[in-house]
Scaffold this motif. Structure first.
Motif, PDB file in Angstrom:
ATOM      1  N   TYR A  42     -42.493 -20.517 -60.271  1.00 49.98           N
ATOM      2  CA  TYR A  42     -42.051 -19.717 -61.537  1.00 49.98           C
ATOM      3  C   TYR A  42     -42.077 -20.691 -62.603  1.00 49.98           C
ATOM      4  O   TYR A  42     -41.965 -19.992 -63.916  1.00 49.98           O
ATOM      5  CB  TYR A  42     -40.472 -19.416 -61.080  1.00 49.98           C
ATOM      6  N   SER A  73     -42.961 -13.989 -61.390  1.00 46.12           N
ATOM      7  CA  SER A  73     -43.938 -14.863 -60.582  1.00 46.12           C
ATOM      8  C   SER A  73     -45.280 -15.231 -61.441  1.00 46.12           C
ATOM      9  O   SER A  73     -45.669 -14.051 -61.952  1.00 46.12           O
ATOM     10  CB  SER A  73     -44.239 -14.699 -59.436  1.00 46.12           C
ATOM     11  N   GLU A 104     -37.895 -19.455 -46.072  1.00 44.84           N
ATOM     12  CA  GLU A 104     -37.824 -19.218 -47.307  1.00 44.84           C
ATOM     13  C   GLU A 104     -36.666 -18.454 -48.151  1.00 44.84           C
ATOM     14  O   GLU A 104     -35.862 -17.841 -47.149  1.00 44.84           O
ATOM     15  CB  GLU A 104     -39.058 -18.092 -47.599  1.00 44.84           C
ATOM     16  N   ASP A 105     -36.463 -18.623 -49.458  1.00 47.45           N
ATOM     17  CA  ASP A 105     -35.409 -17.726 -49.926  1.00 47.45           C
ATOM     18  C   ASP A 105     -35.558 -16.442 -50.263  1.00 47.45           C
ATOM     19  O   ASP A 105     -34.831 -15.700 -49.939  1.00 47.45           O
ATOM     20  CB  ASP A 105     -34.556 -18.591 -51.159  1.00 47.45           C
ATOM     21  N   ILE A 106     -36.754 -16.340 -50.917  1.00 46.46           N
ATOM     22  CA  ILE A 106     -37.089 -14.782 -51.169  1.00 46.46           C
ATOM     23  C   ILE A 106     -38.619 -14.638 -51.209  1.00 46.46           C
ATOM     24  O   ILE A 106     -39.227 -15.668 -51.633  1.00 46.46           O
ATOM     25  CB  ILE A 106     -36.414 -14.456 -52.691  1.00 46.46           C
ATOM     26  N   ASP A 115     -40.940 -12.353 -53.078  1.00 45.34           N
ATOM     27  CA  ASP A 115     -41.313 -11.500 -54.087  1.00 45.34           C
ATOM     28  C   ASP A 115     -42.870 -11.128 -54.248  1.00 45.34           C
ATOM     29  O   ASP A 115     -42.994 -10.114 -53.486  1.00 45.34           O
ATOM     30  CB  ASP A 115     -40.893 -12.428 -55.576  1.00 45.34           C
ATOM     31  N   THR A 116     -43.904 -11.454 -54.859  1.00 45.90           N
ATOM     32  CA  THR A 116     -45.070 -11.112 -54.977  1.00 45.90           C
ATOM     33  C   THR A 116     -45.703 -11.402 -53.743  1.00 45.90           C
ATOM     34  O   THR A 116     -46.695 -10.848 -53.021  1.00 45.90           O
ATOM     35  CB  THR A 116     -45.961 -11.776 -56.153  1.00 45.90           C
ATOM     36  N   GLY A 117     -45.271 -12.429 -52.867  1.00 49.23           N
ATOM     37  CA  GLY A 117     -45.847 -13.007 -51.739  1.00 49.23           C
ATOM     38  C   GLY A 117     -46.894 -14.060 -52.056  1.00 49.23           C
ATOM     39  O   GLY A 117     -47.361 -14.598 -50.963  1.00 49.23           O
ATOM     40  N   PHE A 118     -47.287 -14.712 -53.401  1.00 53.08           N
ATOM     41  CA  PHE A 118     -48.166 -15.413 -53.418  1.00 53.08           C
ATOM     42  C   PHE A 118     -47.916 -16.777 -52.816  1.00 53.08           C
ATOM     43  O   PHE A 118     -48.732 -17.630 -52.241  1.00 53.08           O
ATOM     44  CB  PHE A 118     -48.576 -15.412 -54.943  1.00 53.08           C
ATOM     45  N   THR A 119     -46.699 -17.101 -53.081  1.00 50.26           N
ATOM     46  CA  THR A 119     -46.056 -18.455 -52.378  1.00 50.26           C
ATOM     47  C   THR A 119     -46.438 -18.552 -50.950  1.00 50.26           C
ATOM     48  O   THR A 119     -46.967 -19.283 -50.288  1.00 50.26           O
ATOM     49  CB  THR A 119     -44.683 -18.871 -52.591  1.00 50.26           C
ATOM     50  N   LYS A 131     -38.120  -8.713 -51.437  1.00 52.77           N
ATOM     51  CA  LYS A 131     -38.265  -7.868 -52.659  1.00 52.77           C
ATOM     52  C   LYS A 131     -39.434  -7.102 -52.132  1.00 52.77           C
ATOM     53  O   LYS A 131     -40.567  -7.362 -53.106  1.00 52.77           O
ATOM     54  CB  LYS A 131     -38.375  -8.416 -53.691  1.00 52.77           C
ATOM     55  N   PHE A 155     -33.953  -9.680 -60.671  1.00 46.01           N
ATOM     56  CA  PHE A 155     -33.901 -11.379 -60.697  1.00 46.01           C
ATOM     57  C   PHE A 155     -32.745 -11.709 -60.263  1.00 46.01           C
ATOM     58  O   PHE A 155     -31.566 -11.276 -60.814  1.00 46.01           O
ATOM     59  CB  PHE A 155     -34.231 -11.745 -62.074  1.00 46.01           C
ATOM     60  N   VAL A 156     -32.277 -12.133 -59.048  1.00 44.23           N
ATOM     61  CA  VAL A 156     -31.223 -12.496 -58.235  1.00 44.23           C
ATOM     62  C   VAL A 156     -30.973 -14.223 -58.449  1.00 44.23           C
ATOM     63  O   VAL A 156     -32.101 -14.794 -58.557  1.00 44.23           O
ATOM     64  CB  VAL A 156     -31.292 -11.949 -56.984  1.00 44.23           C
ATOM     65  N   LEU A 203     -30.945 -19.574 -54.715  1.00 46.19           N
ATOM     66  CA  LEU A 203     -31.811 -19.182 -55.649  1.00 46.19           C
ATOM     67  C   LEU A 203     -31.430 -19.453 -57.069  1.00 46.19           C
ATOM     68  O   LEU A 203     -30.153 -19.389 -57.421  1.00 46.19           O
ATOM     69  CB  LEU A 203     -31.829 -17.926 -55.566  1.00 46.19           C
ATOM     70  N   ASP A 204     -32.266 -19.933 -57.893  1.00 46.66           N
ATOM     71  CA  ASP A 204     -31.840 -20.519 -59.206  1.00 46.66           C
ATOM     72  C   ASP A 204     -32.505 -19.638 -60.523  1.00 46.66           C
ATOM     73  O   ASP A 204     -33.361 -19.130 -60.148  1.00 46.66           O
ATOM     74  CB  ASP A 204     -32.636 -21.971 -59.465  1.00 46.66           C
TER      75      ASP A 204
END
Ligand code: IMP
Length: 183
Positions: free
Chosen positions: A71, A77, A100-102, A104-108, A132, A154-155, A160-161
């Motif tokens: 990020y 993302s 993992e924490d979250i 999102d797009t899944g790229f990570t 998500k 956005f959480v 999560l930061d």
């Protein structure tokens, strides 16, 4: 200044997180009996989750860590994933549970899985506190252990930061818009 005042609404309470981690831990006990998996946590957001989840796992497990970032301080993302492999463990032939924490797009995650496969582990599964799915941009991801499905907001909290803050909140909440629109 009190970080709790920046939260618009709480999505997942600490009690819900504890209860769900207990269920996931019990499932991992069943799925990995006699396998001594490595919980491979993605730094830095997954630390509260791996700490809580692992309290409820009773089989032998090991811990290791990877540094990942995508990020770079924003709230959406970039798909630009930087991965540093830190594992001290030998991964070949081992059962890995990426924590993992979250997602999102899944790229990570898809980048991390691709890299980890080159180490020839016996298996790779994923445990993510939050998912998500409506934000997903890669379709080949199977997340075996999901804590909670959250909407496309956005959480922050429980690891999560936003700009490195809010990780210590004991719950997952949505930030007030004015927090990330004010400069
Ligand atoms: P992905 O590559 O888009 O799946 O994003 C995964 C990473 O982005 C997570 O490990 C988080 O660090 C970060 N991220 C995604 N959504 C959120 C959010 O709502 N709040 C805070 N960080 C997030």
């Amino acid at each position: 200044m009190n970080l709790n005042n920046d939260i618009k609404k709480i999505l997942v309470t600490n009690e819900q997180i504890e209860a769900r981690c207990k269920e996931l831990g019990e499932q991992i006990d069943i799925d990995y009996e006699d396998k001594k998996p490595i919980l491979l946590s993605l730094l830095r957001g997954s630390i509260p989750f791996v700490t809580t989840l692992s309290k409820y796992i009773s089989i032998p497990i090991e811990f290791d860590y990877m540094k990942v970032s995508s990020y770079h301080g924003g709230t959406s993302s970039t798909g630009n994933v930087a991965v540093t492999i830190l594992p001290a463990s030998k991964l070949e032939g081992r059962h890995l549970i990426i924590v993992e924490d979250i997602v999102d797009t899944g790229f990570t995650l898809s980048t991390v899985v691709k890299i980890l496969k080159t180490y020839k582990p016996a298996s790779i599964e994923v445990a993510s506190l939050l998912d998500k799915p409506s934000m997903r941009k890669v379709d080949d991801l199977d997340i075996k252990y999901v804590g909670f499905i959250v909407p496309a907001e956005f959480v922050v909290g429980f690891g999560l930061d936003y700009n490195e803050l809010y990780r210590q909140l004991p719950y997952v909440g949505v930030l007030k818009e004015e927090v990330y629109t004010k400069k």
